[in-house]
Design a protein around this motif. Structure first.
Motif, PDB file in Angstrom:
ATOM      1  N   ASN A  42       0.848  -1.258  -0.029  1.00  8.41           N
ATOM      2  CA  ASN A  42       0.053   0.057   0.140  1.00  8.41           C
ATOM      3  C   ASN A  42       0.993   1.163  -0.075  1.00  8.41           C
ATOM      4  OD1 ASN A  42      -2.459  -1.487  -0.066  1.00  8.41           O
ATOM      5  ND2 ASN A  42      -2.756  -1.595   2.279  1.00  8.41           N
ATOM      6  N   THR A  43       1.989   1.237   0.579  1.00  6.13           N
ATOM      7  CA  THR A  43       2.927   2.426   0.797  1.00  6.13           C
ATOM      8  C   THR A  43       3.606   2.496  -0.723  1.00  6.13           C
ATOM      9  OG1 THR A  43       3.538   1.802   2.941  1.00  6.13           O
ATOM     10  CG2 THR A  43       5.160   3.332   1.926  1.00  6.13           C
ATOM     11  N   LEU A  44       3.986   1.475  -1.388  1.00  6.00           N
ATOM     12  CA  LEU A  44       4.498   1.616  -2.638  1.00  6.00           C
ATOM     13  C   LEU A  44       3.497   2.115  -3.553  1.00  6.00           C
ATOM     14  CD1 LEU A  44       6.407  -1.901  -2.796  1.00  6.00           C
ATOM     15  CD2 LEU A  44       7.595   0.530  -2.634  1.00  6.00           C
ATOM     16  N   ALA A  45       2.269   1.999  -3.300  1.00  4.91           N
ATOM     17  CA  ALA A  45       1.195   2.531  -4.143  1.00  4.91           C
ATOM     18  C   ALA A  45       1.166   4.015  -4.218  1.00  4.91           C
ATOM     19  CB  ALA A  45      -0.152   1.687  -3.881  1.00  4.91           C
ATOM     20  N   GLU A  46       1.148   4.513  -2.643  1.00  5.18           N
ATOM     21  CA  GLU A  46       1.252   5.849  -2.612  1.00  5.18           C
ATOM     22  C   GLU A  46       2.442   6.529  -3.009  1.00  5.18           C
ATOM     23  OE1 GLU A  46      -1.030   5.196   1.925  1.00  5.18           O
ATOM     24  OE2 GLU A  46       0.857   6.158   1.687  1.00  5.18           O
ATOM     25  N   LEU A  47       3.694   5.932  -2.970  1.00  2.00           N
ATOM     26  CA  LEU A  47       4.980   6.673  -3.322  1.00  2.00           C
ATOM     27  C   LEU A  47       5.088   6.546  -4.938  1.00  2.00           C
ATOM     28  CD1 LEU A  47       6.971   5.354  -0.443  1.00  2.00           C
ATOM     29  CD2 LEU A  47       6.059   7.699  -0.706  1.00  2.00           C
ATOM     30  N   ALA A  48       4.325   5.612  -5.597  1.00  2.00           N
ATOM     31  CA  ALA A  48       4.653   5.437  -7.016  1.00  2.00           C
ATOM     32  C   ALA A  48       4.838   6.625  -7.837  1.00  2.00           C
ATOM     33  CB  ALA A  48       3.727   4.516  -7.600  1.00  2.00           C
ATOM     34  N   PRO A  49       5.316   6.885  -8.990  1.00  2.00           N
ATOM     35  CA  PRO A  49       5.378   8.051  -9.580  1.00  2.00           C
ATOM     36  C   PRO A  49       3.700   7.866 -10.411  1.00  2.00           C
ATOM     37  CG  PRO A  49       7.463   6.847 -10.342  1.00  2.00           C
ATOM     38  CD  PRO A  49       6.769   5.963  -9.203  1.00  2.00           C
ATOM     39  N   ALA A  50       3.628   9.198 -10.760  1.00  2.00           N
ATOM     40  CA  ALA A  50       1.970   9.284 -11.381  1.00  2.00           C
ATOM     41  C   ALA A  50       1.754   8.479 -12.543  1.00  2.00           C
ATOM     42  CB  ALA A  50       1.647  10.732 -11.827  1.00  2.00           C
ATOM     43  N   ALA A  51       2.756   8.068 -13.222  1.00  2.00           N
ATOM     44  CA  ALA A  51       2.658   7.441 -14.700  1.00  2.00           C
ATOM     45  C   ALA A  51       2.584   5.776 -14.103  1.00  2.00           C
ATOM     46  CB  ALA A  51       3.846   7.279 -15.352  1.00  2.00           C
TER      47      ALA A  51
ATOM     48  N   PHE B  36      12.951   3.381  -4.953  1.00  2.00           N
ATOM     49  CA  PHE B  36      12.898   2.053  -5.660  1.00  2.00           C
ATOM     50  C   PHE B  36      11.815   2.176  -6.644  1.00  2.00           C
ATOM     51  CE2 PHE B  36      10.698  -1.990  -6.015  1.00  2.00           C
ATOM     52  CZ  PHE B  36      11.611  -2.875  -5.903  1.00  2.00           C
ATOM     53  N   MET B  37      10.839   2.887  -6.228  1.00  2.00           N
ATOM     54  CA  MET B  37       9.613   2.998  -7.160  1.00  2.00           C
ATOM     55  C   MET B  37       9.935   3.799  -8.539  1.00  2.00           C
ATOM     56  SD  MET B  37       7.385   0.892  -6.229  1.00  2.00           S
ATOM     57  CE  MET B  37       6.091   1.204  -7.704  1.00  2.00           C
ATOM     58  N   GLN B  38      10.923   4.662  -8.341  1.00  2.00           N
ATOM     59  CA  GLN B  38      11.174   5.658  -9.402  1.00  2.00           C
ATOM     60  C   GLN B  38      12.023   4.818 -10.363  1.00  2.00           C
ATOM     61  OE1 GLN B  38      13.012   9.054  -7.312  1.00  2.00           O
ATOM     62  NE2 GLN B  38      10.795  10.103  -7.051  1.00  2.00           N
ATOM     63  N   ALA B  39      12.924   4.099  -9.722  1.00  2.00           N
ATOM     64  CA  ALA B  39      13.765   3.198 -10.556  1.00  2.00           C
ATOM     65  C   ALA B  39      13.109   2.254 -11.206  1.00  2.00           C
ATOM     66  CB  ALA B  39      14.725   2.389  -9.756  1.00  2.00           C
ATOM     67  N   TYR B  40      11.691   1.530 -10.870  1.00  2.00           N
ATOM     68  CA  TYR B  40      11.074   0.625 -11.323  1.00  2.00           C
ATOM     69  C   TYR B  40      10.345   1.147 -12.660  1.00  2.00           C
ATOM     70  CZ  TYR B  40       7.769  -3.134 -11.604  1.00  2.00           C
ATOM     71  OH  TYR B  40       6.881  -4.234 -12.246  1.00  2.00           O
ATOM     72  N   ALA B  41       9.785   2.579 -12.229  1.00  2.00           N
ATOM     73  CA  ALA B  41       9.352   3.158 -13.332  1.00  2.00           C
ATOM     74  C   ALA B  41       9.924   3.255 -14.708  1.00  2.00           C
ATOM     75  CB  ALA B  41       8.806   4.621 -13.021  1.00  2.00           C
ATOM     76  N   VAL B  42      11.301   3.412 -14.418  1.00  2.00           N
ATOM     77  CA  VAL B  42      12.381   3.501 -15.362  1.00  2.00           C
ATOM     78  C   VAL B  42      12.590   2.177 -16.157  1.00  2.00           C
ATOM     79  CG1 VAL B  42      14.517   4.096 -16.117  1.00  2.00           C
ATOM     80  CG2 VAL B  42      13.219   5.584 -14.554  1.00  2.00           C
ATOM     81  N   TRP B  43      12.562   0.957 -15.124  1.00  2.00           N
ATOM     82  CA  TRP B  43      12.900  -0.225 -15.780  1.00  2.00           C
ATOM     83  C   TRP B  43      11.677  -0.790 -16.765  1.00  2.00           C
ATOM     84  CZ3 TRP B  43      16.763  -3.607 -15.629  1.00  2.00           C
ATOM     85  CH2 TRP B  43      16.223  -4.950 -15.907  1.00  2.00           C
ATOM     86  N   ILE B  44      10.284  -0.310 -16.044  1.00  2.00           N
ATOM     87  CA  ILE B  44       9.060  -0.734 -16.945  1.00  2.00           C
ATOM     88  C   ILE B  44       9.290  -0.068 -18.381  1.00  2.00           C
ATOM     89  CG2 ILE B  44       6.554  -0.495 -17.047  1.00  2.00           C
ATOM     90  CD1 ILE B  44       6.473  -0.664 -13.979  1.00  2.00           C
ATOM     91  N   ALA B  45       9.652   1.182 -18.211  1.00  2.00           N
ATOM     92  CA  ALA B  45       9.593   1.899 -19.566  1.00  2.00           C
ATOM     93  C   ALA B  45      10.587   1.311 -20.734  1.00  2.00           C
ATOM     94  CB  ALA B  45       9.855   3.261 -19.330  1.00  2.00           C
ATOM     95  N   THR B  46      11.731   0.734 -20.064  1.00  2.00           N
ATOM     96  CA  THR B  46      12.956   0.529 -20.747  1.00  2.00           C
ATOM     97  C   THR B  46      12.413  -1.023 -21.321  1.00  2.00           C
ATOM     98  OG1 THR B  46      14.459   1.502 -19.350  1.00  2.00           O
ATOM     99  CG2 THR B  46      15.400  -0.092 -20.660  1.00  2.00           C
ATOM    100  N   ASN B  47      11.870  -1.895 -20.410  1.00  2.00           N
ATOM    101  CA  ASN B  47      11.594  -3.527 -20.632  1.00  2.00           C
ATOM    102  C   ASN B  47      10.267  -3.836 -21.159  1.00  2.00           C
ATOM    103  OD1 ASN B  47      14.235  -4.864 -19.820  1.00  2.00           O
ATOM    104  ND2 ASN B  47      13.641  -3.239 -18.288  1.00  2.00           N
ATOM    105  N   ALA B  48       9.508  -2.707 -21.259  1.00  2.00           N
ATOM    106  CA  ALA B  48       8.187  -3.098 -21.668  1.00  2.00           C
ATOM    107  C   ALA B  48       8.272  -3.646 -23.288  1.00  2.00           C
ATOM    108  CB  ALA B  48       7.351  -1.984 -21.891  1.00  2.00           C
ATOM    109  N   ARG B  49       7.412  -4.818 -23.503  1.00  2.00           N
ATOM    110  CA  ARG B  49       7.623  -5.360 -24.865  1.00  2.00           C
ATOM    111  C   ARG B  49       6.229  -4.867 -25.890  1.00  2.00           C
ATOM    112  NH1 ARG B  49       9.642 -11.296 -23.211  1.00  2.00           N
ATOM    113  NH2 ARG B  49      11.537 -10.625 -22.306  1.00  2.00           N
TER     114      ARG B  49
END
Ligand code: FNR
Length: 185
Positions: free
Chosen positions: A25-34, A172-185
């Protein structure tokens, strides 16, 4: 504007007052808007049995369909006996079948483990990563997230009270947003 990513969050604990659910739940609150984080429940899933693939229980089909439409998969889990909880392994197995039709394939992943113990669920984190390699889920390598002493980090309402942990989880969530954008198929 960036595409909003639908991130399926799998919480490995079924416990009502789960620390890991607080973390999710905390990660959901802290995640970037995208990013939009959605917890996908796993406690209702019948135990996987390959015989069921002929005529699968409705709960398996709904779970597989939900994972299939997600852009990414985030796992937040405790460690049970130095490995992943059975409920989480069950969900992984259900999503992986029928053979050749895995719902997990290619979804950019991330793993967070939390425990009252000092090593923060390290064993579960890495056992899960072993399965993710086979499931073709590219799991973010850094930052790693082993949240130790996690029973001391939340108040009675499940709110994170530790500023250092908040900062870490936000990064962590900022890095994960970049990871998703980079690895999305
Ligand atoms: C645990 N726990 C635990 N903790 C740990 O750090 N390493 C471990 O191997 C285990 N093993 C284990 C097995 C079983 C069956 C249970 C029920 C518990 C303790 C666990 O970390 C603790 O109960 C957490 O609070 C579980 O996370 P949730 O449910 O609060 O999210």
């Amino acid at each position: 504007m960036d595409k909003i990513r639908d991130v399926a969050v799998i919480v490995g604990s079924l416990r009502k007052d789960s620390i890991n659910r607080h973390v999710a739940n905390t990660l959901a609150e802290l995640a970037p808007a995208a990013m939009k984080l959605n917890i996908i429940e796993i406690g209702q899933l019948p135990i996987y049995n390959q015989d069921g693939d002929e005529n699968p229980p409705a709960a398996w089909t709904a779970f597989r369909d939900r994972i299939r439409v997600a852009d990414a998969v985030l796992f937040v889990t405790p460690e049970h006996n130095r490995s992943v909880p059975a409920a989480l392994k069950n969900a992984l197995d259900i999503g992986s079948r029928p053979y050749g039709k895995s719902a997990w394939s290619g979804k950019p992943g991330a793993v967070v483990t939390a425990s009252p113990g000092g090593i923060g669920g390290f064993g579960a984190n890495h056992h899960l990563r072993q399965s993710l390699v086979f499931l073709d889920v590219p799991a973010m390598a850094q930052p790693e997230a082993y949240i130790g002493g996690a029973d001391k980090l939340f108040d009675a309402n499940g709110k994170l009270t530790n500023d250092g942990t908040r900062k870490f989880l936000q990064g962590f969530m900022q890095a994960y947003a970049v990871w998703i954008a980079t690895n999305a198929r």
